[in-house]
Design a protein around this motif. Structure first.
Motif, short mmCIF file in Angstrom:
data_model
loop_
_atom_site.label_atom_id
_atom_site.label_comp_id
_atom_site.label_asym_id
_atom_site.label_seq_id
_atom_site.Cartn_x
_atom_site.Cartn_y
_atom_site.Cartn_z
N LEU A 102 0.94 -1.12 -0.01
CA LEU A 102 0.07 0.21 -0.19
C LEU A 102 0.83 1.26 -0.02
N LYS A 103 1.75 1.26 0.94
CA LYS A 103 2.86 2.46 0.66
C LYS A 103 3.76 2.19 -0.52
N ALA A 140 -2.47 2.79 5.83
CA ALA A 140 -2.38 1.47 5.43
C ALA A 140 -2.75 0.58 6.49
#
Length: 76
Positions: free
Chosen positions: A49-50, A60
């Motif tokens: 997600l990052k 996240a």
């Protein structure tokens, strides 16, 4: 901040709503029906997600909770 506020902020940043992140999680092999696929760790999801969406750790983790089924839209 409520869970729903986290989701709203994430959607504003990424353009993805909770259903979109659930689909993303399944496409990536993180999700399995109602919950995470066996052996999937939160850290793997957070890293993805990052990298893919530029989310911070807290946002996240909110998506991880959504994918796990621990939280859902509208939760405080």
């Amino acid at each position: 901040m409520s869970f729903q506020a986290y989701l709203d902020n994430i959607e504003a940043k990424t353009g993805k709503n909770p259903a979109g992140f659930r689909a993303w999680g399944k496409d990536k092999g993180f999700g399995a029906g109602a919950g995470l696929a066996p052996g999937v760790k939160a850290g793997e999801i957070v890293t993805a997600l990052k990298d893919e969406f530029g989310l911070g750790h807290g946002h996240a983790m909110a998506i991880v909770a959504l994918l796990k089924g621990a939280k859902k839209e509208g939760d405080a």
